[in-house]
Enzyme design. Structure first.
Site, PDB file in Angstrom:
ATOM      1  N   LYS A  13      15.772 -19.597  14.071  1.00 38.74           N
ATOM      2  CA  LYS A  13      15.872 -18.161  13.779  1.00 38.74           C
ATOM      3  C   LYS A  13      14.761 -17.363  14.436  1.00 38.74           C
ATOM      4  O   LYS A  13      14.988 -16.232  14.876  1.00 38.74           O
ATOM      5  CB  LYS A  13      15.966 -17.840  12.285  1.00 38.74           C
ATOM      6  CG  LYS A  13      15.074 -18.595  11.377  1.00 38.74           C
ATOM      7  CD  LYS A  13      15.278 -18.202   9.946  1.00 38.74           C
ATOM      8  CE  LYS A  13      14.062 -18.573   9.117  1.00 38.74           C
ATOM      9  NZ  LYS A  13      13.564 -19.950   9.351  1.00 38.74           N
ATOM     10  N   ARG A  88      12.702 -15.113   0.745  1.00 39.28           N
ATOM     11  CA  ARG A  88      12.960 -16.548   0.655  1.00 39.28           C
ATOM     12  C   ARG A  88      13.343 -16.990  -0.741  1.00 39.28           C
ATOM     13  O   ARG A  88      13.565 -18.179  -0.976  1.00 39.28           O
ATOM     14  CB  ARG A  88      11.702 -17.296   1.071  1.00 39.28           C
ATOM     15  CG  ARG A  88      11.775 -17.871   2.484  1.00 39.28           C
ATOM     16  CD  ARG A  88      10.420 -18.447   2.775  1.00 39.28           C
ATOM     17  NE  ARG A  88      10.437 -19.525   3.704  1.00 39.28           N
ATOM     18  CZ  ARG A  88      10.193 -19.377   5.007  1.00 39.28           C
ATOM     19  NH1 ARG A  88       9.989 -18.196   5.529  1.00 39.28           N
ATOM     20  NH2 ARG A  88      10.153 -20.436   5.784  1.00 39.28           N
ATOM     21  N   ARG A 127       9.189 -30.118  17.633  1.00 39.74           N
ATOM     22  CA  ARG A 127       8.394 -28.903  17.800  1.00 39.74           C
ATOM     23  C   ARG A 127       6.929 -29.192  17.443  1.00 39.74           C
ATOM     24  O   ARG A 127       6.012 -28.696  18.075  1.00 39.74           O
ATOM     25  CB  ARG A 127       8.956 -27.802  16.888  1.00 39.74           C
ATOM     26  CG  ARG A 127       8.237 -26.473  16.994  1.00 39.74           C
ATOM     27  CD  ARG A 127       9.025 -25.373  16.314  1.00 39.74           C
ATOM     28  NE  ARG A 127       8.688 -25.235  14.910  1.00 39.74           N
ATOM     29  CZ  ARG A 127       9.294 -24.413  14.055  1.00 39.74           C
ATOM     30  NH1 ARG A 127      10.292 -23.663  14.480  1.00 39.74           N
ATOM     31  NH2 ARG A 127       8.931 -24.345  12.799  1.00 39.74           N
ATOM     32  N   ARG A 133       1.480 -26.365  14.858  1.00 40.21           N
ATOM     33  CA  ARG A 133       1.607 -25.871  13.488  1.00 40.21           C
ATOM     34  C   ARG A 133       1.357 -26.994  12.495  1.00 40.21           C
ATOM     35  O   ARG A 133       1.902 -28.086  12.637  1.00 40.21           O
ATOM     36  CB  ARG A 133       3.008 -25.268  13.270  1.00 40.21           C
ATOM     37  CG  ARG A 133       3.094 -23.842  13.770  1.00 40.21           C
ATOM     38  CD  ARG A 133       4.463 -23.276  13.599  1.00 40.21           C
ATOM     39  NE  ARG A 133       5.036 -23.488  12.261  1.00 40.21           N
ATOM     40  CZ  ARG A 133       6.118 -22.862  11.833  1.00 40.21           C
ATOM     41  NH1 ARG A 133       6.719 -21.991  12.599  1.00 40.21           N
ATOM     42  NH2 ARG A 133       6.591 -23.123  10.633  1.00 40.21           N
ATOM     43  N   ARG A 145       9.963 -28.638   3.164  1.00 41.54           N
ATOM     44  CA  ARG A 145      10.361 -27.266   3.515  1.00 41.54           C
ATOM     45  C   ARG A 145      11.877 -27.110   3.464  1.00 41.54           C
ATOM     46  O   ARG A 145      12.385 -26.102   2.992  1.00 41.54           O
ATOM     47  CB  ARG A 145       9.827 -26.904   4.898  1.00 41.54           C
ATOM     48  CG  ARG A 145       8.334 -26.604   4.862  1.00 41.54           C
ATOM     49  CD  ARG A 145       7.682 -26.786   6.205  1.00 41.54           C
ATOM     50  NE  ARG A 145       8.213 -25.882   7.205  1.00 41.54           N
ATOM     51  CZ  ARG A 145       8.215 -26.141   8.517  1.00 41.54           C
ATOM     52  NH1 ARG A 145       7.739 -27.286   8.964  1.00 41.54           N
ATOM     53  NH2 ARG A 145       8.702 -25.273   9.356  1.00 41.54           N
TER      54      ARG A 145
HETATM   55  P1  ADP Z   1       9.983 -21.991   9.074  1.00 39.45           P
HETATM   56  O1  ADP Z   1      11.204 -21.136   8.940  1.00 39.45           O
HETATM   57  O2  ADP Z   1      10.076 -22.959  10.196  1.00 39.45           O
HETATM   58  O3  ADP Z   1       9.546 -22.609   7.789  1.00 39.45           O
HETATM   59  P2  ADP Z   1       8.134 -19.715   8.957  1.00 39.45           P
HETATM   60  O4  ADP Z   1       7.182 -19.265  10.006  1.00 39.45           O
HETATM   61  O5  ADP Z   1       9.192 -18.750   8.525  1.00 39.45           O
HETATM   62  O6  ADP Z   1       8.784 -21.046   9.525  1.00 39.45           O
HETATM   63  O7  ADP Z   1       7.328 -20.159   7.644  1.00 39.45           O
HETATM   64  C1  ADP Z   1       6.282 -21.095   7.669  1.00 39.45           C
HETATM   65  C2  ADP Z   1       5.646 -21.204   6.288  1.00 39.45           C
HETATM   66  O8  ADP Z   1       5.049 -19.935   5.938  1.00 39.45           O
HETATM   67  C3  ADP Z   1       6.606 -21.492   5.132  1.00 39.45           C
HETATM   68  O9  ADP Z   1       6.870 -22.880   4.971  1.00 39.45           O
HETATM   69  C4  ADP Z   1       5.835 -20.913   3.942  1.00 39.45           C
HETATM   70  O10 ADP Z   1       4.790 -21.791   3.548  1.00 39.45           O
HETATM   71  C5  ADP Z   1       5.195 -19.669   4.553  1.00 39.45           C
HETATM   72  N1  ADP Z   1       6.074 -18.488   4.378  1.00 39.45           N
HETATM   73  C6  ADP Z   1       6.680 -17.765   5.367  1.00 39.45           C
HETATM   74  N2  ADP Z   1       7.431 -16.775   4.859  1.00 39.45           N
HETATM   75  C7  ADP Z   1       7.313 -16.868   3.502  1.00 39.45           C
HETATM   76  C8  ADP Z   1       7.864 -16.159   2.416  1.00 39.45           C
HETATM   77  N3  ADP Z   1       8.740 -15.139   2.586  1.00 39.45           N
HETATM   78  N4  ADP Z   1       7.505 -16.537   1.153  1.00 39.45           N
HETATM   79  C9  ADP Z   1       6.648 -17.536   0.947  1.00 39.45           C
HETATM   80  N5  ADP Z   1       6.115 -18.280   1.924  1.00 39.45           N
HETATM   81  C10 ADP Z   1       6.427 -17.955   3.194  1.00 39.45           C
END
Ligand code: ADP
Length: 189
Positions: A13, A88, A127, A133, A145
Protein backbone atom coordinates in the site's frame (compact mmCIF):
# COMPACT_ATOMS: atom_id res chain seq x y z
CA UNK A 1 -10.83 13.33 -2.52
CA UNK A 2 -10.29 11.94 0.98
CA UNK A 3 -9.12 8.38 0.67
CA UNK A 4 -7.88 5.69 3.02
CA UNK A 5 -5.80 2.92 1.53
CA UNK A 6 -5.88 -0.20 3.64
CA UNK A 7 -4.35 -3.64 3.54
CA UNK A 8 -2.19 -5.98 5.57
CA UNK A 9 1.51 -5.21 6.17
CA UNK A 10 3.52 -6.03 3.07
CA UNK A 11 0.64 -5.69 0.63
CA UNK A 12 2.32 -2.78 -1.12
CA UNK A 13 0.00 0.00 0.00
CA UNK A 14 2.90 2.38 0.66
CA UNK A 15 4.21 1.86 -2.88
CA UNK A 16 0.78 2.40 -4.41
CA UNK A 17 0.13 5.41 -2.19
CA UNK A 18 3.27 7.15 -3.49
CA UNK A 19 2.15 6.65 -7.10
CA UNK A 20 -1.42 7.79 -6.45
CA UNK A 21 -0.60 10.99 -4.57
CA UNK A 22 1.58 12.13 -7.48
CA UNK A 23 -1.23 11.59 -9.95
CA UNK A 24 -3.98 13.14 -7.86
CA UNK A 25 -1.87 15.89 -6.25
CA UNK A 26 -2.91 15.15 -2.70
CA UNK A 27 -0.69 14.65 0.36
CA UNK A 28 0.32 11.15 1.45
CA UNK A 29 -0.24 10.74 5.16
CA UNK A 30 1.46 7.60 6.43
CA UNK A 31 1.40 7.29 10.22
CA UNK A 32 4.20 4.71 9.94
CA UNK A 33 6.37 7.24 8.06
CA UNK A 34 5.56 9.94 10.63
CA UNK A 35 6.59 7.62 13.48
CA UNK A 36 9.81 6.66 11.68
CA UNK A 37 10.63 10.36 11.20
CA UNK A 38 9.93 11.01 14.86
CA UNK A 39 12.24 8.29 16.05
CA UNK A 40 14.93 9.19 13.54
CA UNK A 41 14.81 12.72 15.01
CA UNK A 42 15.10 11.20 18.50
CA UNK A 43 11.96 12.86 19.80
CA UNK A 44 10.33 11.58 22.99
CA UNK A 45 7.20 10.48 21.11
CA UNK A 46 9.41 8.78 18.53
CA UNK A 47 11.23 6.80 21.20
CA UNK A 48 7.97 5.61 22.74
CA UNK A 49 6.57 4.70 19.31
CA UNK A 50 9.67 2.73 18.39
CA UNK A 51 9.21 0.38 21.34
CA UNK A 52 5.81 -0.67 20.02
CA UNK A 53 6.89 -0.73 16.38
CA UNK A 54 9.86 -3.01 17.11
CA UNK A 55 7.51 -5.54 18.70
CA UNK A 56 5.11 -5.37 15.78
CA UNK A 57 2.42 -3.85 18.03
CA UNK A 58 0.25 -0.82 17.42
CA UNK A 59 1.38 2.48 18.89
CA UNK A 60 -1.25 3.54 21.50
CA UNK A 61 -4.30 5.29 20.04
CA UNK A 62 -3.92 8.51 22.05
CA UNK A 63 -0.45 9.10 20.58
CA UNK A 64 -1.50 8.12 17.06
CA UNK A 65 -4.71 10.15 17.04
CA UNK A 66 -2.90 13.22 18.33
CA UNK A 67 -0.36 12.98 15.52
CA UNK A 68 -3.16 12.76 12.98
CA UNK A 69 -5.05 15.66 14.58
CA UNK A 70 -1.95 17.77 14.23
CA UNK A 71 -1.39 16.69 10.62
CA UNK A 72 -4.96 17.55 9.62
CA UNK A 73 -4.42 21.15 10.70
CA UNK A 74 -1.99 21.68 7.82
CA UNK A 75 -3.28 23.66 4.84
CA UNK A 76 -2.27 21.02 2.28
CA UNK A 77 -5.14 18.71 3.23
CA UNK A 78 -7.78 21.20 2.05
CA UNK A 79 -8.25 19.45 -1.29
CA UNK A 80 -7.96 15.96 0.06
CA UNK A 81 -5.47 13.40 1.27
CA UNK A 82 -4.52 9.77 1.09
CA UNK A 83 -4.20 8.04 4.45
CA UNK A 84 -1.90 5.03 4.50
CA UNK A 85 -1.80 2.95 7.70
CA UNK A 86 -4.46 4.95 9.50
CA UNK A 87 -7.03 4.22 10.87
CA UNK A 88 -5.99 0.77 12.12
CA UNK A 89 -8.81 0.01 14.56
CA UNK A 90 -12.35 1.22 15.23
CA UNK A 91 -11.29 3.75 17.89
CA UNK A 92 -8.98 5.40 15.37
CA UNK A 93 -11.73 5.32 12.75
CA UNK A 94 -14.10 7.03 15.21
CA UNK A 95 -11.41 9.60 16.03
CA UNK A 96 -10.89 10.28 12.33
CA UNK A 97 -14.62 10.77 11.76
CA UNK A 98 -14.75 13.26 14.63
CA UNK A 99 -11.69 15.13 13.43
CA UNK A 100 -13.00 15.42 9.90
CA UNK A 101 -16.39 16.51 11.19
CA UNK A 102 -14.69 19.35 13.02
CA UNK A 103 -13.22 20.37 9.65
CA UNK A 104 -16.73 20.01 8.13
CA UNK A 105 -15.76 17.14 5.89
CA UNK A 106 -15.67 13.33 5.77
CA UNK A 107 -13.89 10.29 4.29
CA UNK A 108 -14.77 9.66 0.62
CA UNK A 109 -13.64 6.05 0.40
CA UNK A 110 -11.67 3.29 2.03
CA UNK A 111 -9.95 1.11 -0.54
CA UNK A 112 -8.54 -2.21 0.63
CA UNK A 113 -5.85 -4.22 -1.15
CA UNK A 114 -6.42 -7.93 -0.69
CA UNK A 115 -3.71 -10.67 -0.76
CA UNK A 116 -2.91 -14.04 0.72
CA UNK A 117 -0.98 -14.22 4.09
CA UNK A 118 2.01 -16.35 3.10
CA UNK A 119 2.76 -14.02 0.19
CA UNK A 120 2.90 -11.21 2.73
CA UNK A 121 5.32 -12.89 5.15
CA UNK A 122 7.72 -13.67 2.32
CA UNK A 123 7.53 -10.13 0.91
CA UNK A 124 8.14 -8.53 4.30
CA UNK A 125 11.11 -10.72 5.16
CA UNK A 126 12.60 -9.90 1.79
CA UNK A 127 12.00 -6.17 2.34
CA UNK A 128 13.72 -6.56 5.74
CA UNK A 129 16.94 -7.58 4.02
CA UNK A 130 17.29 -4.06 2.61
CA UNK A 131 14.81 -1.66 4.29
CA UNK A 132 16.61 -1.43 7.63
CA UNK A 133 13.20 -1.32 9.33
CA UNK A 134 13.34 -2.91 12.77
CA UNK A 135 9.96 -4.57 12.27
CA UNK A 136 10.67 -6.32 8.94
CA UNK A 137 13.69 -8.43 9.76
CA UNK A 138 12.24 -10.93 12.20
CA UNK A 139 9.63 -13.54 11.25
CA UNK A 140 7.75 -13.54 14.58
CA UNK A 141 7.43 -9.73 14.53
CA UNK A 142 6.20 -9.89 10.93
CA UNK A 143 3.63 -12.56 11.84
CA UNK A 144 2.53 -10.51 14.85
CA UNK A 145 1.83 -7.49 12.62
CA UNK A 146 -0.25 -9.62 10.28
CA UNK A 147 -2.14 -11.14 13.24
CA UNK A 148 -2.95 -7.69 14.64
CA UNK A 149 -4.11 -6.62 11.22
CA UNK A 150 -6.66 -9.43 11.04
CA UNK A 151 -7.74 -8.98 14.66
CA UNK A 152 -8.09 -5.19 14.77
CA UNK A 153 -7.80 -3.59 11.36
CA UNK A 154 -9.62 -5.94 9.00
CA UNK A 155 -12.91 -5.30 10.84
CA UNK A 156 -12.78 -1.76 9.52
CA UNK A 157 -14.08 -3.31 6.33
CA UNK A 158 -17.50 -3.54 8.01
CA UNK A 159 -17.15 -0.06 9.44
CA UNK A 160 -16.73 1.53 6.02
CA UNK A 161 -18.95 -0.99 4.26
CA UNK A 162 -21.84 0.08 6.50
CA UNK A 163 -21.15 3.67 5.51
CA UNK A 164 -21.15 2.62 1.80
CA UNK A 165 -17.51 3.69 1.53
CA UNK A 166 -15.73 0.35 1.20
CA UNK A 167 -14.00 -0.82 -1.99
CA UNK A 168 -11.95 -4.03 -2.23
CA UNK A 169 -9.20 -4.35 -4.84
CA UNK A 170 -7.17 -7.42 -5.79
CA UNK A 171 -3.62 -6.77 -4.48
CA UNK A 172 -1.87 -9.46 -6.51
CA UNK A 173 -0.13 -8.29 -9.67
CA UNK A 174 2.40 -5.72 -10.83
CA UNK A 175 2.57 -2.27 -9.24
CA UNK A 176 1.16 -0.82 -12.49
CA UNK A 177 -1.74 -3.29 -12.66
CA UNK A 178 -2.73 -2.52 -9.11
CA UNK A 179 -2.44 1.23 -9.72
CA UNK A 180 -4.88 0.86 -12.61
CA UNK A 181 -7.35 -1.04 -10.41
CA UNK A 182 -7.11 1.63 -7.73
CA UNK A 183 -7.56 4.45 -10.23
CA UNK A 184 -10.64 2.77 -11.65
CA UNK A 185 -12.19 2.94 -8.18
CA UNK A 186 -11.03 6.50 -7.44
CA UNK A 187 -12.17 7.89 -10.78
CA UNK A 188 -15.63 6.54 -10.12
CA UNK A 189 -16.07 8.16 -6.73
P1 ADP B 1 3.11 -1.78 7.66
O1 ADP B 1 1.82 -1.51 6.96
O2 ADP B 1 4.08 -2.53 6.81
O3 ADP B 1 2.95 -2.34 9.03
P2 ADP B 1 3.45 1.01 8.52
O4 ADP B 1 4.55 1.94 8.15
O5 ADP B 1 2.06 1.40 8.15
O6 ADP B 1 3.85 -0.38 7.86
O7 ADP B 1 3.47 0.74 10.10
C1 ADP B 1 4.61 0.32 10.79
C2 ADP B 1 4.33 0.28 12.29
O8 ADP B 1 4.05 1.61 12.76
C3 ADP B 1 3.11 -0.53 12.72
O9 ADP B 1 3.39 -1.92 12.87
C4 ADP B 1 2.75 0.13 14.05
O10 ADP B 1 3.63 -0.30 15.08
C5 ADP B 1 3.05 1.60 13.77
N1 ADP B 1 1.84 2.30 13.26
C6 ADP B 1 1.68 2.85 12.02
N2 ADP B 1 0.45 3.37 11.88
C7 ADP B 1 -0.20 3.14 13.06
C8 ADP B 1 -1.50 3.41 13.54
N3 ADP B 1 -2.44 4.01 12.78
N4 ADP B 1 -1.80 3.04 14.82
C9 ADP B 1 -0.90 2.44 15.60
N5 ADP B 1 0.34 2.12 15.20
C10 ADP B 1 0.70 2.47 13.95
Amino acid sequence: MRIIIMGPPGVGKGTEAVVLVKQYHIPHISTGDIFRELYKDRTTVGKIAKEYISRGELVPDDITNEIVRHRLNHQDVKNGFLFDGFPRNTLQADALDELLKSHETEVSAMIALEVDDEVLVQRLLKRGETSGRPDDANESVVRNRIKIYYKQTAILKNYYFDASKYYGVNGVGSVEDITERLKAVINNL
